[in-house]
Design an enzyme around this catalytic site. Sequence first.
Site, PDB file in Angstrom:
ATOM      1  N   CYS A   1       0.837  -1.196   0.000  1.00 37.97           N
ATOM      2  CA  CYS A   1       0.000   0.000   0.000  1.00 37.97           C
ATOM      3  C   CYS A   1       0.875   1.250   0.000  1.00 37.97           C
ATOM      4  CB  CYS A   1      -0.912   0.005   1.215  1.00 37.97           C
ATOM      5  SG  CYS A   1      -1.903   1.506   1.378  1.00 37.97           S
TER       6      CYS A   1
ATOM      7  N   ASP B   1      18.476  33.729 -17.275  1.00 36.96           N
ATOM      8  CA  ASP B   1      19.477  33.184 -18.185  1.00 36.96           C
ATOM      9  C   ASP B   1      20.898  33.411 -17.671  1.00 36.96           C
ATOM     10  OD1 ASP B   1      19.192  35.891 -18.451  1.00 36.96           O
ATOM     11  OD2 ASP B   1      18.769  35.890 -20.588  1.00 36.96           O
TER      12      ASP B   1
ATOM     13  N   SER C   1       8.595  28.647 -25.499  1.00 33.00           N
ATOM     14  CA  SER C   1       7.789  29.161 -24.388  1.00 33.00           C
ATOM     15  C   SER C   1       6.984  30.371 -24.833  1.00 33.00           C
ATOM     16  CB  SER C   1       8.690  29.548 -23.203  1.00 33.00           C
ATOM     17  OG  SER C   1       9.690  30.463 -23.611  1.00 33.00           O
TER      18      SER C   1
ATOM     19  N   ASP D   1       2.193  29.025 -20.845  1.00 36.93           N
ATOM     20  CA  ASP D   1       2.093  29.382 -19.434  1.00 36.93           C
ATOM     21  C   ASP D   1       0.864  30.230 -19.143  1.00 36.93           C
ATOM     22  OD1 ASP D   1       3.590  28.537 -17.257  1.00 36.93           O
ATOM     23  OD2 ASP D   1       4.453  30.508 -16.924  1.00 36.93           O
TER      24      ASP D   1
ATOM     25  N   LYS E   1       9.058  32.489 -16.418  1.00 38.20           N
ATOM     26  CA  LYS E   1       9.652  31.716 -17.506  1.00 38.20           C
ATOM     27  C   LYS E   1      10.560  30.612 -16.978  1.00 38.20           C
ATOM     28  CE  LYS E   1      12.657  32.072 -21.551  1.00 38.20           C
ATOM     29  NZ  LYS E   1      13.488  32.936 -22.404  1.00 38.20           N
TER      30      LYS E   1
ATOM     31  N   LYS F   1      -0.428  39.155 -26.830  1.00 40.62           N
ATOM     32  CA  LYS F   1       0.784  39.973 -26.893  1.00 40.62           C
ATOM     33  C   LYS F   1       1.866  39.309 -27.740  1.00 40.62           C
ATOM     34  CE  LYS F   1       0.079  42.206 -22.393  1.00 40.62           C
ATOM     35  NZ  LYS F   1       0.644  42.445 -21.036  1.00 40.62           N
TER      36      LYS F   1
END
Length: 979
Positions: free
Chosen positions: A50, A677, A257, A293, A435, A263
Amino acid sequence: MQSGAPVCNTCGDQVGFTANGEVFVACSECNFPICKSCFDDEIKEGRKACLRCASPYDENLLDDVGTKEPGNRSTMAAQLSNSENTGIHARHISNVSTVDSEYNDESGNPIWKNRVESWKDKKNKKKKTAAKAEKEAEVPPAQQMEENQQSPEAALPLSTLIPVPRSKLGPYRTVIIVRLIILGLFFHYRVTHPVDSALGLWLTSVICEIWFAFSWVLDQFPKWSPVDRETYIDRLSARFEREGEPSELAAVDFFVSTVDPLKEPPLITANTVLSILALDYPVDKVSCYVSDDGAAMLTFETLVQTADFARKWVPFCKKFSIEPRAPEFYFSQKIDYLKDKIQPSFVKERRAMKRDYEEYKVRINALVAKAQKTPEEGWTMQDGTSWPGNNTRDHPGMIQVFLGHSGACDIEGNELPRLVYVSREKRPGYQHHKKAGAENALVRVSAVLTNAPYILNLDCDHYVNNSKAVREAMCFMMDPQVGRDVCYVQFPQRFDGIDKSDRYANRNIVFFDVNMKGLDGIQGPMYVGTGCMFNRQALYGYGPPTMPTLPKTSSSCSWCGCCSCCCPSKKPSKDLSEAYRDAKREELDAAIFNLKEIDNYDDYERSMLISQMSFEKTFGLSSVFIESTLMENGGVPDSANPSTLIKEAIHVISCGYEEKTEWGKEIGWIYGSVTEDILTGFKMHCRGWRSLYCMPLRPAFKGSAPINLSDRLHQVLRWALGSVEIFLSRHCPLWYGFGGGRLKLLQRLAYINTIVYPFTSLPLIAYCSLPAICLLTGKFIIPTLSNLASVLFLGLFLSIIATSVLELRWSGVTIEDLWRNEQFWVIGGVSAHLFAVFQGFLKMLAGLDTNFTVTSKAADDLEFGELYIIKWTTLLIPPTSLIIVNMVGVVAGFSDALNKGYEAWGPLFGKVFFAFWVIVHLYPFLKGLMGRQNRTPTIVVLWSVLLASVFSLVWVKIDPFVEKTNSATLGQTCISIDC
């Protein structure tokens, strides 16, 4: 949902009833709710206890599962490509479903230990099988040599390092050293010759100049050893794509992404996806993951249309070898498209394909027009069910697999690359990290579904401009001599749609063609957020395979990186061992162990290292994902159950998956800054990895950049704000990463420069104000020059010019690009960088998040019409005020010179030259502010005039035109007058 049955804790469906009409119960001890199908899957995976209480399941239930017919099990690829049975309706899996680290099987052995042991057995079995097959297939030596002999081209290196010729680099370095010496002499003169009549102005100017010199050193010395690289993709094909054999090229997972389709136009995102699907690369080695996203139904429906259009577009691209393979940009090219085309059918098929694309655009534009107004009840899918992402801040995770193996083929019947739509789960009260969080979700999803050893991420507006771009990067990654220590290969960013003069330095030519080449000669270029191919193992926090291990009996010096003999300590054994552990814990590998070194441990140490508890604390509660991290060469683990892969993928994108793990801290994209980044690349370099810079003749990727003034300033504001956030974080290059000694000094200087450059705005705005103050007050920051001082000033100016000329010589950058970069350095410094400093301190210290909004005005419909758009933003006020104040100062200076006579023109020349230096640097800003028809927002004029008036009133108060007289002289004058 029926009220009589509970909900399964694994899949979210009803638990169901047995044949007797009773609720199905798998565990009689704790009544853990799990449905029959999920229970069967658990048993097939070898879990016989279990999940909640670890009690063994009833033997009768186990026998029932064992006596069932296996049926026709579909392959893993078929499961992934079945877009009808998997997708957006899959529920997220509870964290409990994958927690099996503490539970034992029937023999009492930990399941995780069995899993790792089986993995090792498979690895050893493969080695034995390969050796046995090789032994059985022995052939005569002559024949064996003939078969194994590769072509001479395949044995050659896949890339070549090309240093800058000494004839160009030698004079460049000499001028840098000479300029450094002249700077020292210049500051000695400036400090030892104060201006007593304007001490405040003199001190301000000296402080500003010292900071500018410091910034120049940080920017200049990382360009000390620039290099170029050349790749040979024909050798790559000769080595890994032999005729008649399957391709041995490594697989690549593409990440695209996007957030808001209103936009970020869906048509642009679709073109990026189409350019990826049409790559010149084996289709079974390419997978494209699109992260939505914003959970927008518009993006999902766009991908549905794109997957259908790709069936026509991909074979057309490969048949005629067209470039670029993004249809919007291919059909808009103003070139002779018949050049080098020899197939008679090309014109006809191109015309038909263009018509198909126009129809495809109409369908996409119709979707966009429909999405402009959201219905009150939310969006509804074609089957009548409500779209799960109607609430963008509270929705389940969604995955839909398009195309791929056993899925829809192209019109010629050929296989297409896999296309996957991903929207991670979002719930109120969770940090989603924008992001960076979306990219980490894609890392986990791709590891579960395809697990390619390399990842290439692109922004939604960056399409593949060179269909051989992946092959260019593979010349580095798959080279055994070069690629072992490479964490990523960065491509330069190139842009479409920018005016020829590049008024606001949107192309960033100086950075991408000068600074990045310089870094490539040290430890590698920085990661710039897009157009970058990663080694997946580097994202998992592992160190490079060839990195030398630190001895456990001693430690490296945290400053010089050498042995401990140069840094004696009173307690060497204890202090050095603690320093070693701290360095390893905080700056080196986030992963548990290095796969290359696992065989060096004994059984006890190995069992301590390979513990699921440790892996779960690092990677999260997913045994399938954890097992994928152990596979250096990629591929889906053999133990993965194809029927549950989508459910596992949904689980790893749940909003609570990263809690109490190392995601965003040591592995994946690093959190803590809007410029994730820079932070991510910095962490990899601190672990000892190096990166490479790839600049093919045909740009690999192209994107779009904001070309109007306001949007450009807001883009720069975001970058500068991220640098300030890193400066105020624990990852600041000023103090982070010294323990391991793996980050080279010049590389550290480059990273320091990326986080301190926003602070240059403070001395820059003060320095740009000095000319106006000097002209209004009649004072100056420099005393009367002697002959020696004149030589120093002349030498400094000549060294600046010589440095720029020699830099242009070895880099190939034009003087116009260098001048535009210099101009926008001043424009951005006195506007966006200044606001970023204050906003960063408010956000990091006081917790206040200040947003600078942009309001659009009218635009022209002509070419580059967006260039003339005027948008109100507070960023426009400081540079506008500087221009007006300096113009007022010039007028005041000339008026003062006319009033005083000939002797005042000499000192005026230096002040006016100083003021014109400021005005000329801000000229592109002034031109953008005026627009095409001198249209400037009234609020900008009002604020600027107000600030300029304040300075003018100060000047009137000082009143430099009237000769100052004391009261005694005035009294004597009055007495002598005969009233």
